[in-house]
Design a protein around this motif. Sequence first.
Motif, mmCIF file in Angstrom:
data_model
loop_
_atom_site.group_PDB
_atom_site.id
_atom_site.type_symbol
_atom_site.label_atom_id
_atom_site.label_comp_id
_atom_site.label_asym_id
_atom_site.label_seq_id
_atom_site.Cartn_x
_atom_site.Cartn_y
_atom_site.Cartn_z
ATOM 1 N N MET A 1 0.849 -1.189 0.000
ATOM 2 C CA MET A 1 0.000 0.000 0.000
ATOM 3 C C MET A 1 0.879 1.230 0.000
ATOM 4 N N TRP A 2 0.444 2.273 -0.701
ATOM 5 C CA TRP A 2 1.207 3.507 -0.759
ATOM 6 C C TRP A 2 0.263 4.661 -1.079
ATOM 7 N N LEU A 3 0.781 5.857 -1.100
ATOM 8 C CA LEU A 3 -0.026 7.020 -1.458
ATOM 9 C C LEU A 3 0.281 7.422 -2.889
ATOM 10 N N GLU A 4 -0.740 7.578 -3.706
ATOM 11 C CA GLU A 4 -0.529 7.980 -5.104
ATOM 12 C C GLU A 4 -0.584 9.488 -5.269
ATOM 13 N N GLU A 5 -1.306 10.135 -4.359
ATOM 14 C CA GLU A 5 -1.537 11.567 -4.512
ATOM 15 C C GLU A 5 -1.992 12.116 -3.166
ATOM 16 N N ILE A 6 -1.454 13.294 -2.813
ATOM 17 C CA ILE A 6 -1.900 13.968 -1.588
ATOM 18 C C ILE A 6 -2.254 15.402 -1.951
ATOM 19 N N ARG A 7 -3.528 15.729 -1.861
ATOM 20 C CA ARG A 7 -3.990 17.086 -2.153
ATOM 21 C C ARG A 7 -4.614 17.676 -0.889
ATOM 22 N N PRO A 8 -4.856 18.973 -0.884
ATOM 23 C CA PRO A 8 -5.388 19.595 0.334
ATOM 24 C C PRO A 8 -6.660 18.913 0.844
ATOM 25 N N SER A 9 -7.523 18.503 -0.092
ATOM 26 C CA SER A 9 -8.812 18.006 0.387
ATOM 27 C C SER A 9 -9.093 16.564 -0.045
ATOM 28 N N ARG A 10 -8.063 15.842 -0.450
ATOM 29 C CA ARG A 10 -8.247 14.419 -0.734
ATOM 30 C C ARG A 10 -6.896 13.752 -0.895
ATOM 31 N N PHE A 11 -6.856 12.441 -0.687
ATOM 32 C CA PHE A 11 -5.641 11.696 -0.985
ATOM 33 C C PHE A 11 -6.033 10.349 -1.586
ATOM 34 N N VAL A 12 -5.104 9.815 -2.386
ATOM 35 C CA VAL A 12 -5.408 8.603 -3.132
ATOM 36 C C VAL A 12 -4.455 7.494 -2.688
ATOM 37 N N VAL A 13 -5.040 6.385 -2.243
ATOM 38 C CA VAL A 13 -4.259 5.233 -1.796
ATOM 39 C C VAL A 13 -4.163 4.228 -2.935
ATOM 40 N N GLY A 14 -2.974 3.686 -3.163
ATOM 41 C CA GLY A 14 -2.794 2.614 -4.142
ATOM 42 C C GLY A 14 -2.469 1.316 -3.424
ATOM 43 N N TYR A 15 -2.888 0.189 -4.002
ATOM 44 C CA TYR A 15 -2.633 -1.114 -3.383
ATOM 45 C C TYR A 15 -2.292 -2.154 -4.447
ATOM 46 N N GLU A 16 -1.524 -3.135 -4.033
ATOM 47 C CA GLU A 16 -1.360 -4.357 -4.813
ATOM 48 C C GLU A 16 -1.515 -5.538 -3.865
ATOM 49 N N LEU A 17 -2.241 -6.549 -4.315
ATOM 50 C CA LEU A 17 -2.466 -7.733 -3.485
ATOM 51 C C LEU A 17 -1.728 -8.913 -4.110
ATOM 52 N N PHE A 18 -0.855 -9.532 -3.316
ATOM 53 C CA PHE A 18 -0.033 -10.630 -3.805
ATOM 54 C C PHE A 18 -0.468 -11.963 -3.195
ATOM 55 N N ASP A 19 -0.639 -12.947 -4.037
ATOM 56 C CA ASP A 19 -0.984 -14.293 -3.585
ATOM 57 C C ASP A 19 0.166 -15.206 -4.006
ATOM 58 N N ASP A 20 0.820 -15.842 -3.056
ATOM 59 C CA ASP A 20 1.996 -16.659 -3.362
ATOM 60 C C ASP A 20 3.034 -15.877 -4.156
ATOM 61 N N GLY A 21 3.194 -14.604 -3.816
ATOM 62 C CA GLY A 21 4.234 -13.793 -4.428
ATOM 63 C C GLY A 21 3.886 -13.195 -5.781
ATOM 64 N N VAL A 22 2.695 -13.537 -6.311
ATOM 65 C CA VAL A 22 2.281 -13.036 -7.617
ATOM 66 C C VAL A 22 1.148 -12.027 -7.432
ATOM 67 N N VAL A 23 1.222 -10.891 -8.138
ATOM 68 C CA VAL A 23 0.173 -9.888 -7.971
ATOM 69 C C VAL A 23 -1.142 -10.425 -8.554
ATOM 70 N N ALA A 24 -2.178 -10.397 -7.731
ATOM 71 C CA ALA A 24 -3.480 -10.940 -8.140
ATOM 72 C C ALA A 24 -4.518 -9.843 -8.316
ATOM 73 N N SER A 25 -4.254 -8.670 -7.766
ATOM 74 C CA SER A 25 -5.215 -7.573 -7.858
ATOM 75 C C SER A 25 -4.507 -6.257 -7.574
#
Lengths: 136, 136, 136, 136
Positions: C77-101
Amino acid sequence: MSRFTYQCALRWSDMDAYGHVNNARFLTLYEEARVAMMFDGARDAGITSLEEGVVIARHEIDYLRPVDYGHPVRIDMWLEEIRPSRFVVGYELFDDGVVASRARSVCVPFDLAAGRPRRLTDAEREFLTPWLESTS
Amino acid sequence: MSRFTYQCALRWSDMDAYGHVNNARFLTLYEEARVAMMFDGARDAGITSLEEGVVIARHEIDYLRPVDYGHPVRIDMWLEEIRPSRFVVGYELFDDGVVASRARSVCVPFDLAAGRPRRLTDAEREFLTPWLESTS
Amino acid sequence: MSRFTYQCALRWSDMDAYGHVNNARFLTLYEEARVAMMFDGARDAGITSLEEGVVIARHEIDYLRPVDYGHPVRIDMWLEEIRPSRFVVGYELFDDGVVASRARSVCVPFDLAAGRPRRLTDAEREFLTPWLESTS
Amino acid sequence: MSRFTYQCALRWSDMDAYGHVNNARFLTLYEEARVAMMFDGARDAGITSLEEGVVIARHEIDYLRPVDYGHPVRIDMWLEEIRPSRFVVGYELFDDGVVASRARSVCVPFDLAAGRPRRLTDAEREFLTPWLESTS
């Protein structure tokens, strides 16, 4: 000997990996019936204390046959016992007109502010009594 | 007198509108412990018939104190009874080291192909017996 | 370019009737990672306003491969964007080391008392900034 | 320009600890509408391949206002795009007549036996086309 009757729509997500309604989910279906009676029904009668002022002390659930996703199930509900400091709700869940599960919940009136059990008020007892049924 | 012990992480979504772990969700937590023992544990012992060939006939759950979202809970699990055509699982759920709930599940070996109850196999009985505990 | 990493245990009940983790359930898994960072992590840093004072305005989720019940998944999980009135979280989900979502959540700081959006506080911005990552 | 309309009953357990319908649960409500159209509706038209032969590749959900437990919500659903190897479903969720959320799902016809994407059949395309709507 009147029973509270509730039609409960099933959701596709109620099924587990076996393709039947998951056994834990039955408690959520019974909860819906209880909410319909204790929250909405009681509120119509001017009683809001059953909504926030009752905790569940015990559930018993018997599973008689698997329930598949499809038409809504019917839940019949009644009171098995009303005592000063607890009451017992009985339920039957019907799928396609056949009883698929039975359950019983022990409910305890609770004083949230004081953080301890309390007695049923007269108004609560009056609301619950018409649903009292001598258990078979 | 050995018990199967399972650490179960809670999820924020386990809480209901009252801010505690929902009472219906406890069955899901107990299910996780049962799956860990009956599916994963049994599979390690070469037994896969408990995974698909057992149905739940009854649950009983006592709620002793509310459980809040936070640290994982610990579930202790054992066998209360092993009969030819059913076995009874007992559980205790500990939150911060204090028992918050107790439960019991009646499980019935089932022949899915034939669509009817069956008897425990010798291998299943051997797998379950070490967890048998004389009930208090 | 540091990422918040969260190990999320799967539950047997995360599976739907297809035998895979249900697509709607992914949002619950991502929620767990977000709670771990925004509630628990922020609280450790003395910030409680992200816990109750943020609403979700939008989710986007891509499903790359089915996830089966078994070992915990890892969510980065990380932050993609931080603005005064909103922020955007990014995620990657790994199953057995492979990105699944992969997913993205648009979060809006909210003044619950006033019932309207608010600006990020300096402390919140300071807490979030180290996780900011230029998007690929 | 016709839309598929679905009334979806809420459950008390749809609420999270904030007392509103949980944001992840919206996907389950949208799923119910999709199942009603793609499974039940298509089955009535003699098509069962949308039920088991479609996977979700992506969801987008916008949350416009919180939804409280109470009356059923109404979900309007239509097709935004129909391509040989994917189609896009659009939705709007109305609470008390006011739009509370919008969503979009990218769906991919899938050959489960072969384990890979497939093309829409003519029958599937015919079933879906009446719901196609030029996007705003």
